[in-house]
Design a protein around this motif. Structure first.
Motif, PDB file in Angstrom:
ATOM      1  N   ALA B 182       0.946  -1.244  -0.018  1.00 54.57           N
ATOM      2  CA  ALA B 182      -0.027  -0.023   0.040  1.00 54.57           C
ATOM      3  C   ALA B 182       0.872   1.136   0.101  1.00 54.57           C
ATOM      4  O   ALA B 182       0.343   2.389  -0.479  1.00 54.57           O
ATOM      5  CB  ALA B 182      -0.887   0.239   1.307  1.00 54.57           C
ATOM      6  N   GLY B 183       1.998   1.180   0.478  1.00 53.13           N
ATOM      7  CA  GLY B 183       2.921   2.243   0.588  1.00 53.13           C
ATOM      8  C   GLY B 183       4.367   1.868   0.308  1.00 53.13           C
ATOM      9  O   GLY B 183       4.961   0.991   0.976  1.00 53.13           O
ATOM     10  N   VAL B 184       5.144   2.560  -0.347  1.00 55.86           N
ATOM     11  CA  VAL B 184       6.631   2.072  -0.458  1.00 55.86           C
ATOM     12  C   VAL B 184       7.618   3.402  -0.177  1.00 55.86           C
ATOM     13  O   VAL B 184       7.141   4.552  -0.844  1.00 55.86           O
ATOM     14  CB  VAL B 184       6.714   1.742  -2.148  1.00 55.86           C
ATOM     15  CG1 VAL B 184       8.217   1.416  -2.600  1.00 55.86           C
ATOM     16  CG2 VAL B 184       5.690   0.699  -2.436  1.00 55.86           C
ATOM     17  N   LEU B 185       8.772   3.289   0.036  1.00 52.77           N
ATOM     18  CA  LEU B 185       9.709   4.144   0.340  1.00 52.77           C
ATOM     19  C   LEU B 185      10.735   3.909  -0.770  1.00 52.77           C
ATOM     20  O   LEU B 185      11.027   3.070  -1.405  1.00 52.77           O
ATOM     21  CB  LEU B 185      10.399   3.856   1.625  1.00 52.77           C
ATOM     22  CG  LEU B 185       9.599   4.126   2.919  1.00 52.77           C
ATOM     23  CD1 LEU B 185       9.939   3.522   3.860  1.00 52.77           C
ATOM     24  CD2 LEU B 185       9.640   5.750   3.382  1.00 52.77           C
ATOM     25  N   ASN B 186      11.268   5.288  -1.082  1.00 50.67           N
ATOM     26  CA  ASN B 186      12.500   4.945  -1.756  1.00 50.67           C
ATOM     27  C   ASN B 186      13.772   4.576  -1.252  1.00 50.67           C
ATOM     28  O   ASN B 186      13.901   4.332  -0.128  1.00 50.67           O
ATOM     29  CB  ASN B 186      12.940   6.555  -2.578  1.00 50.67           C
ATOM     30  CG  ASN B 186      13.628   7.628  -1.649  1.00 50.67           C
ATOM     31  OD1 ASN B 186      13.388   7.146  -0.329  1.00 50.67           O
ATOM     32  ND2 ASN B 186      13.989   8.741  -2.167  1.00 50.67           N
TER      33      ASN B 186
END
Lengths: 78, 225
Positions: B182-186
């Motif tokens: 649902a959510g991704v970091l670089n």
């Protein structure tokens, strides 16, 4: 000159729209269709001076998202 | 030190005001509203938020046109310098299209627009966006999207999972996203994209407050830094 850019989903990428279209085709009573993939056709009107390399760059930078899509550029004879 | 944030508005953004209000209420400081045609961002920003909506009418692909707008070059440059960037919903789509985050957001697997509260699992509470949550905390945040089906190839998925870059995972089936992401970091951890809307759950009148901790994390990390 007219240029056609065909954008299609890569193999292995699920295509919910294609699946829905397939379902609707079957719902209309047609048989024998085993798969449907939906893509996009973009037509450009370009000067003769526009190079293949420039068209390629347009496709890579904007027209197709290469994470999920392939593209093919075709020049159409006037 | 005053916390300085910017919210970008594209033609067709519709959660930009909600985002600005959430930042003002939870983080305080200055919130600048920036138009997509601006070539430069305000000086000295700590935080940039890309809001939800339907930028450029979702023409071509969701987020595709916005990702090539003048202001995004400044956002990419700021992100590369380490400024914190949050993209929510359409903002997440813009960040993937701009190449700041891996993968792509495709049409929901069930075809339908999904608009409801969903349960999320906090996978990583070690980022500047999630430090005020507990690891594996179960939170409830609203989603409202048509193109939220996160896709990346298996090698990319393995890499982002291995590097702890999945910030949030759906705790239920929502849109067909790969591994329920649902959510991704670089890679550096200063850019987060997520489909759920934390800015819509910051006070009780909105039905929940589970989004507050995200903005609290941002202001705590950045102001004490």
């Amino acid at each position: 000159m007219k240029v056609r850019v065909f954008v299609s989903l890569k193999n292995g990428v699920l295509d919910p729209q294609g699946r829905a279209i397939h379902h609707a085709i079957e719902g209309l009573g047609f048989s024998g269709v085993s798969d449907v993939r939906a893509g996009r056709l973009i037509e450009l009107e370009v000067d003769d001076s526009v190079t293949d390399a420039a068209l390629d760059e347009m496709a890579q930078k904007l027209l197709a998202n290469q994470v999920i899509e392939n593209y093919r550029v075709e020049r159409v004879a006037a | 030190m005053t916390f300085r944030a910017a919210v970008i508005t594209f033609p067709g953004s519709n959660c930009d005001r909600d985002m600005a209000v959430a930042i003002e209420n939870v983080c305080g400081g200055e919130v600048h509203r920036v138009w997509h045609g601006d070539a430069a961002l305000p000086e000295g920003l700590d935080f940039i938020a890309l809001p939800g909506g339907f930028s450029y009418g979702d023409y071509l692909r969701s987020g595709a046109m916005a990702a090539r707008s003048p202001v995004m070059q400044a956002v990419v440059a700021a992100a590369n310098k380490g400024v914190a960037v949050l993209g929510v919903c359409n903002g997440f789509q813009v960040l993937t299209e701009a190449g700041l985050l891996p993968g792509a957001l495709m049409r929901n697997a069930g075809i339908r627009f999904v608009c409801r509260e969903v349960a999320l699992n906090v996978e990583n509470n070690d980022s500047l966006f999630t430090s005020r949550y507990f690891k594996d905390q179960r939170i409830t945040i609203p989603v409202a999207h048509h193109d939220g089906n996160f896709f990346a190839d298996d090698a990319t998925l393995d890499r982002i999972e291995g590097e702890g870059r999945v910030a949030f995972r759906y705790a239920e089936e929502v849109n067909g996203s790969a591994r329920n992401i649902a959510g991704v970091l670089n890679e550096k951890g200063n850019v987060l994209g997520m489909m759920p809307h934390p800015e819509r759950h910051i006070e009780k009148a909105q039905g929940g407050i589970d989004g507050r901790a995200l903005f609290e994390s941002v202001v705590r990390t950045l102001v004490s830094a």
